[in-house]
Design a protein around this motif. Structure first.
Motif, PDB file in Angstrom:
ATOM      1  N   TYR A 210      43.853  44.623  43.076  1.00 23.94           N
ATOM      2  CA  TYR A 210      42.552  44.023  42.311  1.00 23.94           C
ATOM      3  C   TYR A 210      42.209  42.560  43.032  1.00 23.94           C
ATOM      4  O   TYR A 210      41.142  42.295  43.081  1.00 23.94           O
ATOM      5  CB  TYR A 210      42.910  43.846  40.793  1.00 23.94           C
ATOM      6  N   SER A 211      43.350  41.934  43.350  1.00 22.31           N
ATOM      7  CA  SER A 211      43.010  40.535  43.915  1.00 22.31           C
ATOM      8  C   SER A 211      42.561  40.875  45.307  1.00 22.31           C
ATOM      9  O   SER A 211      41.652  39.873  45.646  1.00 22.31           O
ATOM     10  CB  SER A 211      44.502  39.898  44.082  1.00 22.31           C
ATOM     11  N   LYS A 212      42.893  41.836  45.794  1.00 20.11           N
ATOM     12  CA  LYS A 212      42.414  41.824  47.155  1.00 20.11           C
ATOM     13  C   LYS A 212      40.860  42.175  47.227  1.00 20.11           C
ATOM     14  O   LYS A 212      40.182  41.609  48.115  1.00 20.11           O
ATOM     15  CB  LYS A 212      43.102  43.373  47.873  1.00 20.11           C
ATOM     16  N   GLY A 213      40.505  43.084  46.304  1.00 18.13           N
ATOM     17  CA  GLY A 213      39.073  43.224  46.095  1.00 18.13           C
ATOM     18  C   GLY A 213      38.120  42.130  45.517  1.00 18.13           C
ATOM     19  O   GLY A 213      37.081  41.811  45.779  1.00 18.13           O
ATOM     20  N   ALA A 214      39.062  41.021  44.872  1.00 15.14           N
ATOM     21  CA  ALA A 214      38.556  39.861  44.465  1.00 15.14           C
ATOM     22  C   ALA A 214      38.104  38.885  45.303  1.00 15.14           C
ATOM     23  O   ALA A 214      37.510  37.766  45.197  1.00 15.14           O
ATOM     24  CB  ALA A 214      38.997  39.479  43.079  1.00 15.14           C
ATOM     25  N   GLY A 215      39.056  39.029  46.519  1.00 10.69           N
ATOM     26  CA  GLY A 215      39.054  37.938  47.429  1.00 10.69           C
ATOM     27  C   GLY A 215      38.523  38.402  49.041  1.00 10.69           C
ATOM     28  O   GLY A 215      39.232  37.839  49.898  1.00 10.69           O
ATOM     29  N   THR A 216      37.821  39.409  49.035  1.00  8.05           N
ATOM     30  CA  THR A 216      37.365  39.726  50.364  1.00  8.05           C
ATOM     31  C   THR A 216      36.435  38.749  51.195  1.00  8.05           C
ATOM     32  O   THR A 216      36.023  37.837  50.447  1.00  8.05           O
ATOM     33  CB  THR A 216      36.426  40.999  50.527  1.00  8.05           C
ATOM     34  N   ASP A 217      36.463  38.737  52.612  1.00  9.01           N
ATOM     35  CA  ASP A 217      35.769  37.754  53.341  1.00  9.01           C
ATOM     36  C   ASP A 217      34.290  37.454  52.623  1.00  9.01           C
ATOM     37  O   ASP A 217      33.958  36.273  52.671  1.00  9.01           O
ATOM     38  CB  ASP A 217      36.004  37.971  54.674  1.00  9.01           C
TER      39      ASP A 217
END
Length: 427
Positions: free
Chosen positions: A62-69
């Protein structure tokens, strides 16, 4: 993927929509339930149902999706856009622009003048709500002094406000559409204006006929052209193709210089204005991040693949794919009553559809933005119509017969898909 598994993967979107709609209808107020809370519950649900992974792994996904470049870049742009818009407003840029345009109007051109003023201001500031707040009181006052219909005059402003919401380089819908589709703002603008400017011209002519007997007011404040400079710099540098971060930096610095020279603010007031503008973007930033995380979980569970499969199961051409893009963003916009949130919610799905059917990402971004602005511009429970209704002291439903521009750009999207124009971006 089976229907049962596919619908289960997509269920976080349904949880979001049902929670928001049911709660809002029960409260009889679509802005009583914060979108951030609706996204939070949907996000918790999405993490909870993602079986097959340890909890820590699900949270990390979830955090990866919320913090993409791309998403983080979008957030930086939101911060700078909020800072510029508030500082420009506080030094008097909006008032100066309004007065300059109204001074230039000949008699009988009040309605087209209001439409033109709202188009220019919304294009400069990138926000329909800000334009409505600035111009609706003026429109209501003119209607009262000329005996005109208040809903008509306010609807003129609402329609023009979506011209800039759709086209401006610093509009959050433009930022969201171009970021999710991976295209340049200037390229999206080139596609977008070819689709909507004919509609704007037709609406302008229509208002000229409708308002030919209305006389301009005589008590307009004097012109202060100096305070228009920050908007002018933003427009010129953006149209030159300069990076949006550089454009906004120039605009922010210009508000400080003009504010100091005119005595409109000192250094600390300028900093306070920028701080207020940044703070005002907080909810949008949080929603953007949660939407990114939510879609990452849906994608990981196969929901995006399922949705694309179902939406394109009968699609056998680029025309059908573009129509499915339009329908998708319109549906989500009706559910969320927020065009930026709608674009952010479906942007990743639309990119997948575009890649699969070879759609031009510049036209996809334009369709996303324009279709969402069409729906948002006609939602009686949308922020824009509610804001205008409050300022004009009328029901938002009274605006609907006069919202020619939002209706027109919806038609323009359909025509651009069916007749494949602009040709360069439709082959």
């Amino acid at each position: 993927m089976s229907n049962k598994k596919g619908l289960f993967a997509l269920s976080p979107l349904f949880v979001f929509a049902v929670f928001y709609l049911v709660s809002s209808i029960a409260a009889n107020d679509f802005y009583k339930v914060p979108l951030t809370v609706a996204f939070m519950f949907a996000s918790i649900y999405a993490i909870a149902i993602s079986g097959g992974f340890p909890l820590a792994k699900r949270v990390a996904m979830y955090s990866k999706g919320a913090g993409t470049d791309n998403l983080i870049l979008m957030l930086w742009i939101f911060v700078m856009a909020g800072s510029f818009a508030q500082a420009a407003k506080d030094i008097g840029c909006v008032d100066a622009t309004v007065n300059t345009i109204l001074h230039a109007l000949p008699d009988g051109m009040i309605l087209p003048g209001l439409f033109l003023a709202s188009c220019v201001i919304s294009l400069s500031v990138g926000t329909s709500v800000g334009t409505i707040v600035a111009l609706t009181p003026i429109a209501v006052g003119i209607a009262g002094s000329t005996g005109g219909e208040v809903p008509l005059f306010a609807a003129v402003v609402i329609g023009g406000s979506f011209f800039g919401d759709n086209l401006s380089f610093i509009s959050d819908t433009t930022i969201a559409a171009t970021s999710t589709q991976g295209c340049n703002m200037r390229d999206k603008f080139r596609v977008n204006y070819k689709i909507v400017t004919p509609i704007a011209f037709v609406v302008l002519v229509l208002y000229a006929f409708m308002g030919s007997d209305i006389q301009a007011p005589a008590d307009i404040p004097p012109i202060d052209i100096v305070k228009f400079i920050p908007y002018l710099l933003v427009l010129i540098t953006a149209l030159m193709g300069m990076n949006v971060m550089a454009v906004l930096t120039i605009g922010i610095l210009a508000t400080g210089v003009i504010g100091f020279l005119t005595g409109a603010m000192d250094f600390y007031v300028w900093l306070g204005s920028m701080g207020s503008g940044i703070t005002s973007m907080g909810e949008l930033i949080i929603i953007t991040m949660m939407a990114g995380g939510l879609l990452e979980m849906i994608k990981a569970n196969g929901g995006i693949d399922y949705l694309i499969q179902k939406m394109t199961s009968h699609v056998n051409s680029k025309r059908g794919a573009e129509l499915s893009v339009s329908a998708l963003v319109c549906f989500v916009n009706i559910c969320t009553a927020n065009n930026t949130v709608a674009i952010l919610t479906v942007g990743g799905i639309v990119k997948e559809i575009g890649d699969r059917y070879g759609l031009d990402n510049r036209k996809c971004a334009s369709i996303l933005d324009t279709a969402s602005c069409c729906i948002q511009g006609m939602l009686p429970y949308g922020a824009q119509l509610l804001m205008a209704a409050g300022l004009a002291a009328v029901s938002p439903v009274e605006f609907l017969p006069y919202l020619y521009y939002p209706m027109g750009i919806g038609l323009a999207v359909i025509l651009s898909v069916v007749f494949r124009y602009p040709k360069r971006y439709s082959t």
